[in-house]
Scaffold this motif. Structure first.
Motif, PDB file in Angstrom:
ATOM      1  N   THR A 519      54.350   0.230  14.858  1.00  0.00           N
ATOM      2  CA  THR A 519      54.881   0.068  16.377  1.00  0.00           C
ATOM      3  C   THR A 519      53.916  -1.443  16.616  1.00  0.00           C
ATOM      4  OG1 THR A 519      54.300   2.711  16.321  1.00  0.00           O
ATOM      5  CG2 THR A 519      54.231   1.653  18.834  1.00  0.00           C
ATOM      6  N   GLU A 520      52.866  -1.899  16.578  1.00  0.00           N
ATOM      7  CA  GLU A 520      52.012  -2.341  17.093  1.00  0.00           C
ATOM      8  C   GLU A 520      52.292  -4.224  16.913  1.00  0.00           C
ATOM      9  OE1 GLU A 520      47.954  -1.792  16.822  1.00  0.00           O
ATOM     10  OE2 GLU A 520      48.107   0.039  18.550  1.00  0.00           O
ATOM     11  N   SER A 521      52.958  -4.095  15.451  1.00  0.00           N
ATOM     12  CA  SER A 521      53.606  -4.747  14.199  1.00  0.00           C
ATOM     13  C   SER A 521      54.418  -5.692  15.254  1.00  0.00           C
ATOM     14  CB  SER A 521      53.946  -4.873  13.212  1.00  0.00           C
ATOM     15  OG  SER A 521      54.463  -5.728  12.569  1.00  0.00           O
ATOM     16  N   PRO A 522      54.419  -6.888  15.462  1.00  0.00           N
ATOM     17  CA  PRO A 522      55.010  -8.463  15.831  1.00  0.00           C
ATOM     18  C   PRO A 522      56.605  -8.492  15.162  1.00  0.00           C
ATOM     19  CG  PRO A 522      53.114  -9.522  15.299  1.00  0.00           C
ATOM     20  CD  PRO A 522      52.713  -8.117  14.666  1.00  0.00           C
ATOM     21  N   SER A 523      56.622  -8.076  13.723  1.00  0.00           N
ATOM     22  CA  SER A 523      57.784  -8.111  12.911  1.00  0.00           C
ATOM     23  C   SER A 523      58.130  -6.858  13.161  1.00  0.00           C
ATOM     24  CB  SER A 523      56.989  -8.409  11.581  1.00  0.00           C
ATOM     25  OG  SER A 523      56.822 -10.080  11.777  1.00  0.00           O
ATOM     26  N   PRO A 524      59.861  -7.021  12.793  1.00  0.00           N
ATOM     27  CA  PRO A 524      60.418  -6.113  12.406  1.00  0.00           C
ATOM     28  C   PRO A 524      59.978  -5.266  11.424  1.00  0.00           C
ATOM     29  CG  PRO A 524      61.891  -7.762  13.238  1.00  0.00           C
ATOM     30  CD  PRO A 524      60.568  -8.291  12.579  1.00  0.00           C
ATOM     31  N   ILE A 525      60.216  -3.828  11.928  1.00  0.00           N
ATOM     32  CA  ILE A 525      59.975  -2.491  10.490  1.00  0.00           C
ATOM     33  C   ILE A 525      60.992  -1.413  10.630  1.00  0.00           C
ATOM     34  CG2 ILE A 525      57.839  -0.706   9.543  1.00  0.00           C
ATOM     35  CD1 ILE A 525      56.061  -3.126   9.928  1.00  0.00           C
ATOM     36  N   LEU A 526      61.626  -1.692   9.504  1.00  0.00           N
ATOM     37  CA  LEU A 526      62.384  -0.453   9.434  1.00  0.00           C
ATOM     38  C   LEU A 526      62.156   0.524   8.388  1.00  0.00           C
ATOM     39  CD1 LEU A 526      64.088  -3.042  10.443  1.00  0.00           C
ATOM     40  CD2 LEU A 526      65.634  -1.548  11.667  1.00  0.00           C
ATOM     41  N   ASN A 529      67.162   6.282   4.712  1.00  0.00           N
ATOM     42  CA  ASN A 529      66.707   6.556   3.310  1.00  0.00           C
ATOM     43  C   ASN A 529      67.824   6.222   2.665  1.00  0.00           C
ATOM     44  OD1 ASN A 529      69.535   7.213   4.907  1.00  0.00           O
ATOM     45  ND2 ASN A 529      68.304   9.838   6.234  1.00  0.00           N
ATOM     46  N   ARG A 530      68.277   7.724   1.752  1.00  0.00           N
ATOM     47  CA  ARG A 530      70.073   6.895   0.818  1.00  0.00           C
ATOM     48  C   ARG A 530      70.397   6.842   1.241  1.00  0.00           C
ATOM     49  NH1 ARG A 530      70.297   6.022  -5.297  1.00  0.00           N
ATOM     50  NH2 ARG A 530      67.705   6.983  -5.036  1.00  0.00           N
ATOM     51  N   PRO A 531      71.088   7.246   2.308  1.00  0.00           N
ATOM     52  CA  PRO A 531      72.333   7.621   3.022  1.00  0.00           C
ATOM     53  C   PRO A 531      72.618   6.267   3.828  1.00  0.00           C
ATOM     54  CG  PRO A 531      71.155   9.919   2.761  1.00  0.00           C
ATOM     55  CD  PRO A 531      70.621   9.270   2.552  1.00  0.00           C
ATOM     56  N   GLY A 532      71.389   5.478   3.722  1.00  0.00           N
ATOM     57  CA  GLY A 532      71.277   4.371   5.054  1.00  0.00           C
ATOM     58  C   GLY A 532      71.439   4.677   6.934  1.00  0.00           C
ATOM     59  N   VAL A 533      70.784   6.300   6.656  1.00  0.00           N
ATOM     60  CA  VAL A 533      69.969   6.448   7.821  1.00  0.00           C
ATOM     61  C   VAL A 533      69.071   5.713   7.876  1.00  0.00           C
ATOM     62  CG1 VAL A 533      69.523   8.143   9.693  1.00  0.00           C
ATOM     63  CG2 VAL A 533      71.539   7.862   7.955  1.00  0.00           C
ATOM     64  N   ILE A 534      68.889   5.407   9.499  1.00  0.00           N
ATOM     65  CA  ILE A 534      67.545   4.623  10.184  1.00  0.00           C
ATOM     66  C   ILE A 534      67.005   5.571  10.076  1.00  0.00           C
ATOM     67  CG2 ILE A 534      66.492   2.729  11.524  1.00  0.00           C
ATOM     68  CD1 ILE A 534      69.111   1.489  12.058  1.00  0.00           C
ATOM     69  N   ILE A 535      65.634   5.910  10.077  1.00  0.00           N
ATOM     70  CA  ILE A 535      65.046   7.317   9.889  1.00  0.00           C
ATOM     71  C   ILE A 535      63.864   6.552  10.778  1.00  0.00           C
ATOM     72  CG2 ILE A 535      64.906   8.513   8.814  1.00  0.00           C
ATOM     73  CD1 ILE A 535      62.879   7.412   7.035  1.00  0.00           C
ATOM     74  N   TYR A 536      63.091   5.479  10.925  1.00  0.00           N
ATOM     75  CA  TYR A 536      62.216   5.003  11.728  1.00  0.00           C
ATOM     76  C   TYR A 536      62.398   3.266  11.883  1.00  0.00           C
ATOM     77  CZ  TYR A 536      58.199   2.849  13.254  1.00  0.00           C
ATOM     78  OH  TYR A 536      57.090   1.988  14.095  1.00  0.00           O
ATOM     79  N   ALA A 537      62.449   2.672  13.584  1.00  0.00           N
ATOM     80  CA  ALA A 537      62.634   1.257  13.669  1.00  0.00           C
ATOM     81  C   ALA A 537      61.693   1.308  15.042  1.00  0.00           C
ATOM     82  CB  ALA A 537      63.553   0.321  14.540  1.00  0.00           C
ATOM     83  N   ASN A 538      60.425   0.286  14.570  1.00  0.00           N
ATOM     84  CA  ASN A 538      59.548  -0.103  16.026  1.00  0.00           C
ATOM     85  C   ASN A 538      60.304  -1.001  17.109  1.00  0.00           C
ATOM     86  OD1 ASN A 538      60.165  -2.607  14.629  1.00  0.00           O
ATOM     87  ND2 ASN A 538      57.690  -3.210  13.885  1.00  0.00           N
ATOM     88  N   PRO A 539      59.642  -0.862  17.727  1.00  0.00           N
ATOM     89  CA  PRO A 539      60.269  -1.850  18.878  1.00  0.00           C
ATOM     90  C   PRO A 539      60.455  -3.402  18.922  1.00  0.00           C
ATOM     91  CG  PRO A 539      58.289  -0.475  19.363  1.00  0.00           C
ATOM     92  CD  PRO A 539      58.217  -0.489  18.315  1.00  0.00           C
ATOM     93  N   ALA A 540      59.884  -3.497  17.593  1.00  0.00           N
ATOM     94  CA  ALA A 540      60.648  -5.335  17.500  1.00  0.00           C
ATOM     95  C   ALA A 540      61.718  -5.487  16.291  1.00  0.00           C
ATOM     96  CB  ALA A 540      59.301  -5.735  16.404  1.00  0.00           C
ATOM     97  N   ILE A 600      62.754  -1.974   5.508  1.00  0.00           N
ATOM     98  CA  ILE A 600      62.617  -2.716   5.441  1.00  0.00           C
ATOM     99  C   ILE A 600      62.097  -3.862   6.399  1.00  0.00           C
ATOM    100  CG2 ILE A 600      64.452  -4.246   6.978  1.00  0.00           C
ATOM    101  CD1 ILE A 600      66.599  -1.802   6.104  1.00  0.00           C
ATOM    102  N   TYR A 601      61.418  -4.766   5.682  1.00  0.00           N
ATOM    103  CA  TYR A 601      60.220  -6.021   6.948  1.00  0.00           C
ATOM    104  C   TYR A 601      61.065  -7.393   6.993  1.00  0.00           C
ATOM    105  CZ  TYR A 601      57.238  -2.589   3.657  1.00  0.00           C
ATOM    106  OH  TYR A 601      56.454  -1.940   4.153  1.00  0.00           O
ATOM    107  N   GLY A 602      60.941  -7.748   8.325  1.00  0.00           N
ATOM    108  CA  GLY A 602      61.462  -8.593   9.034  1.00  0.00           C
ATOM    109  C   GLY A 602      60.789  -9.335   9.163  1.00  0.00           C
ATOM    110  N   ARG A 603      60.938 -10.847   9.509  1.00  0.00           N
ATOM    111  CA  ARG A 603      59.646 -11.626   9.526  1.00  0.00           C
ATOM    112  C   ARG A 603      60.350 -12.654  10.369  1.00  0.00           C
ATOM    113  NH1 ARG A 603      58.249 -16.539   6.409  1.00  0.00           N
ATOM    114  NH2 ARG A 603      59.053 -15.663   5.028  1.00  0.00           N
ATOM    115  N   ASP A 604      60.232 -13.249  11.544  1.00  0.00           N
ATOM    116  CA  ASP A 604      60.709 -14.380  12.055  1.00  0.00           C
ATOM    117  C   ASP A 604      60.345 -15.179  11.829  1.00  0.00           C
ATOM    118  OD1 ASP A 604      62.134 -15.864  13.884  1.00  0.00           O
ATOM    119  OD2 ASP A 604      61.374 -15.043  15.739  1.00  0.00           O
ATOM    120  N   ILE A 605      61.786 -16.595  11.022  1.00  0.00           N
ATOM    121  CA  ILE A 605      61.383 -17.579  10.105  1.00  0.00           C
ATOM    122  C   ILE A 605      61.954 -19.415  11.116  1.00  0.00           C
ATOM    123  CG2 ILE A 605      60.893 -16.702   7.546  1.00  0.00           C
ATOM    124  CD1 ILE A 605      63.882 -17.470   7.041  1.00  0.00           C
ATOM    125  N   THR A 606      62.107 -18.811  12.416  1.00  0.00           N
ATOM    126  CA  THR A 606      62.965 -19.923  13.091  1.00  0.00           C
ATOM    127  C   THR A 606      62.354 -20.990  12.822  1.00  0.00           C
ATOM    128  OG1 THR A 606      63.680 -17.864  14.670  1.00  0.00           O
ATOM    129  CG2 THR A 606      64.340 -20.128  15.111  1.00  0.00           C
TER     130      THR A 606
END
Length: 859
Positions: A519-526, A529-540, A600-606
């Motif tokens: 939750t505190e991470s500034p980068s997106p973390i999601l 599950n296998r069917p493709g349902v988002i079971i968690y997504a942090n604010p970023a 799914i780990y996201g990183r802003d590489i702009t």
């Protein structure tokens, strides 16, 4: 079978008959000898091993301590060299020496070598008593060694003629460990500045890490044969040691380990070093073996003394016991005749134990009644004692305290003594809550105790609660208190189990902290599950969710669901990039197959991508600079080739004028035309010579010049461009000379840049409005001033702030370096270039330089 049993009984009877005849004193001596031999055998098996283990542990501790001490002395000695390097680099002798010196980046020459103290170092009495360096180098900003103070009279390693940038520091003094020509060296560098604070290069102290250095680092310490050394951890060989005769350089560590115990330690404060070098402490094995032999000798003597003492004490005890038994038997015999009216066995010779056994067999029936009465009397006390002991043994690892109904302590186990810091005898009779429980938690404890007395429905007849406890030193710590009642025949007591839960609380806090991490991470973390349902997504992850047009608990778009399935099937990571608005995200899909979801780990590489684009642009600009440099070299060659035919044209024209007959008709017209040919050829030759001076490589040389002449010469350079643009360069020059001391080529380059910029700006306005004026004169402060004023398209406000920023340009084919280089040249001459922001039409640039007369007056 029966015969064997009968034979065994006869043998037992025979042995007992002989044992009865042996006096107890003699029997005690025999038993003492047997026990002594047994003790000797047991100690011989156990004690040497235990002693050897203790000796090895103590030896290892002492070796590690000695190794740490030698390393600390080594690092202190290195620190002394580092401090001395900083002292020399910041001393006024070096800054005064560097003031008049200018090292050209293009100059290639051998370094100057001193064998006596150079002028850029202070008196040797200030620093030679602290350190013993091999060499001290003066290095320019390009890493080339310019001057060398050779103290050890050795040749300078070739690697130090051009020093690697890794060994030079821009911020603070720093030490590096490396090898040069196969020998270990300590390199310490510090920035060297002149009197104005300008960075002129570096001062480097080169210290060979040889036997003398290592021996000096351990001065004032009794060695006892202990050596120190440096070895390459990768090749497992010694680079140097404090005694090169015993451990020469190049020795393998397995060879040295035969005679020495080697303790290796890594260097942690030389992160920049390029060599995996370790510090070794070598202790002679002969000294260790001699010590071990002395310890084993002492141990054998102590074992012999212990066995002898055991035999003597055992024999003495049995002898005294036998004499005591003889007296007891006589008294018992007398007592039995009086009390029981029967005669007991006569005490003559033989074993008193067996005689006592015969008497007991007859006497035992008479004491059964007395024993039964004594059993009833002590039965109650034994039950109470056993109940308390049993309760204590149930939780021996935790503090166990027994209290009565009033809360007073009646038992306090050893674990409680260690935990709370009280002695058992000191706390008996003291109220438990006031002594152990924090005052704020006393009401809670009393409620627990009262509930235990009144509530019979409690599970297992106990109650638990968490509170804070106090130690004898008033420190508080969280505990879990369990109270369990014990019903004794005459009273009820309570056993309290106290468990320290500090570690558990810390673990709980760590679990909570780790749970908050995504939750505190500034980068997106999601998590999907296998069917493709988002079971968690942090604010970023909000931008990504908006991009996918879904929310937590919903399915990803079809493409991304397919990518999730592919990641599950392959069992490997998959990485991709997406553009969300003005941002670029790098997404890493990591499958966790056993738990049936992917992270799914996201990183802003702009900024990374923007930097890559800028780097490619700068590379293109540098390629353009290279092309311009090549054109300059070609122009120099063309100027040289054209100068010869132009000279020939001028000479032929002059010759024709001399050979033309004076009486020839139209001779004056021909002479005028030939004069024009000769003059224009000489003018072309002069322009070519100026072009060669402008683009040719030459050392910066400052000389006195007239600024008006420089302006006129530069205007001739741009005469063709001005005519092509349809502009006449108006020269409003002051009457008289404007003396300046400058590098003529560099100042001409500055003027040329300003005038060419103005001509390019004029091309954007109609030809009728084009005007370019170059003025010269003095400022009120006495400086020489040159103004370049045009009526071109002007400068926008946002562009005016970045005019002197490298690579900033408003031209499609520009590089953004002309004004930057010009400003640098002007400042190097003590002047500056300014832009007048008040003009309403066109642009107005002003170049100011110190006048030459003013400089002489100040000096």
């Amino acid at each position: 079978m029966k015969k064997r049993t009968a034979l065994l009984k006869r043998l037992e009877s025979w042995l007992l008959g002989h044992l009865r005849r042996i006096p107890m004193t003699l029997l005690s001596i025999l038993i003492g000898l047997a026990c002594g031999a047994l003790v000797w055998a047991v100690l011989d098996q156990v004690q040497p091993k235990a002693l050897r283990s203790i000796f090895d542990e103590e030896l290892q501790t002492r070796l590690e301590q000695q190794a740490r001490e030698t390393l600390i002395r080594f690092e202190n000695y290195v620190a002394a060299h580092t401090s001395t390097t900083r002292l020399l680099a910041n001393h006024r002798s070096l800054s005064s020496y560097l003031d008049p010196i200018y090292w050209s980046d293009l100059e290639e020459s051998d370094p100057t070598v001193y064998f006596s103290p150079p002028p850029w170092l202070p008196a040797t009495s200030l620093w030679r008593s602290l350190v013993e360096p091999g060499k001290i180098l003066l290095i320019d900003r390009q890493g080339r060694t310019r001057e060398v103070y050779n103290l050890d009279l050795r040749l300078l390693p070739p690697e130090l003629l051009k020093v690697d940038r890794r060994f030079l520091t821009e911020s603070r003094v720093q030490a590096f460990l490396t090898t040069l020509e196969g020998r270990p060296y300590l390199l310490i560098s510090e920035v060297a500045e002149d009197g104005t604070g300008t960075n002129m290069g570096y001062l480097m102290m080169v210290v060979p890490l040889d036997s003398e250095f290592l021996l000096a680092s351990q001065q004032g310490v009794s060695s006892s044969g202990v050596l120190v050394g440096l070895f390459d951890a990768d090749e497992q060989r010694f680079l140097s040691s404090s005694d090169s005769r015993v451990v020469p350089a190049g020795s393998r560590i397995e060879q040295v380990s035969r005679n020495f115990v080697v303790t290796a330690q890594s260097f942690f404060q030389y992160e920049g070093s390029v060599l995996n070098m370790q510090f070794a402490t070598l202790v002679p094995r002969s000294a260790l073996e001699e010590t071990q032999q002395r310890v084993e000798g002492v141990e054998r003597r102590q074992r012999l003394v212990a066995a002898t003492t055991f035999i003597s004490v055992f024999t003495l005890v049995f002898y005294l016991l036998s004499e005591r038994l003889n007296r007891i038997l006589r008294r018992i015999s007398l007592f039995s005749r009086r009390a029981l009216g029967r005669r007991q066995p006569a005490i003559e010779r033989g074993n008193q134990i067996y005689l006592l056994e015969d008497w007991i067999k007859q006497f035992i029936g008479n004491v059964l009644t007395a024993r039964e009465e004594m059993r009833r009397e002590h039965e109650t006390e034994l039950k109470q004692s056993e109940a308390i002991k049993q309760a204590i043994l149930e939780a021996a690892l935790d503090p166990i305290i027994t209290i009565d109904r009033k809360g007073k302590i009646i038992e306090f186990n050893s674990t409680a003594e260690k935990e709370f810091g009280y002695r058992r005898d000191d706390v008996i009779g003291i109220l438990f809550p006031s002594l152990i429980i924090r005052a704020e938690d006393n009401p809670k404890f009393n409620r627990m105790l009262k509930r235990l007395e009144t509530d019979a429905s409690l599970e297992r007849g106990e109650i638990r609660g968490e509170m804070s406890a106090l130690r004898a030193d008033t420190t508080q710590f969280p505990v879990e208190v369990a109270i369990k009642p014990i019903q004794l025949p005459l009273k009820e007591v309570f056993t309290i189990y106290v468990r320290d839960i500090t570690s558990r609380r810390r673990a709980e806090e760590m679990i909570v902290s780790l749970a908050k991490f995504p939750t505190e991470s500034p980068s997106p973390i999601l998590r999907v599950n296998r069917p493709g349902v988002i079971i968690y997504a942090n604010p970023a992850s909000a931008p990504l969710l908006a991009y996918w047009e879904c929310a937590q608990g919903q399915k990803l778009p079809l493409y991304w669901r397919n990518r999730v399935v592919n990641a599950f099937n392959s069992g490997s990571d998959w990485e991709s990039e997406v553009i969300v608005g003005e941002h670029i995200y790098s997404l890493l899909v990591t499958p966790v197959v056993e738990l049936n979801y992917v992270n799914i780990y996201g990183r802003d590489i702009t900024e990374v991508r923007r930097a890559e684009i800028e780097a490619r642009q700068h590379q293109q600009e540098l390629v353009h600079v290279s092309r311009l440099s090549t054109m300059g070299e070609m122009a120099t060659g063309l100027a040289h080739e054209l100068n010869q035919p132009l000279s020939a044209i001028a000479n032929y024209a002059s010759g024709c004028v001399r050979r033309l007959p004076a009486e020839m008709e139209g001779a004056d017209d021909l002479k005028f035309a030939l004069g024009q040919i000769s003059g224009q050829a000489e003018r072309a030759g002069e322009i070519i010579r100026r072009l060669r001076r402008l683009v040719g490589k030459q050392l910066p040389v400052r000389s006195e010049a007239d600024m008006n002449n420089l302006i006129r010469e530069v205007c001739t350079f741009v005469e063709f461009e001005a005519r092509k643009t349809g502009v006449i360069v108006e020269q409003e020059l002051t009457a008289g000379r404007l003396p300046v001391r400058v590098d003529v080529v560099q100042i001409e380059q500055v003027l040329l840049n300003l005038i060419r910029n103005a001509l390019e700006a004029l091309q954007e306005v109609p030809e009728k409005r084009r005007s370019l004026v170059v003025r010269s004169g003095y400022q009120e402060s006495g400086e020489v001033r040159v103004d370049v004023v045009d009526t071109g398209s002007g400068i926008k406000k946002e562009a005016a702030r970045n005019l002197f920023t490298p690579f900033f340009t408003t031209k499609a084919s520009g590089m953004g370096m002309g004004l930057v280089i010009s400003q640098t040249i002007a400042k190097d001459h003590g002047g500056k270039i300014e832009v007048d922001p008040t003009v309403s039409v066109g642009s107005h640039f002003c170049l100011t330089l110190p006048a030459y007369e003013n400089l002489e007056d100040k000096q």
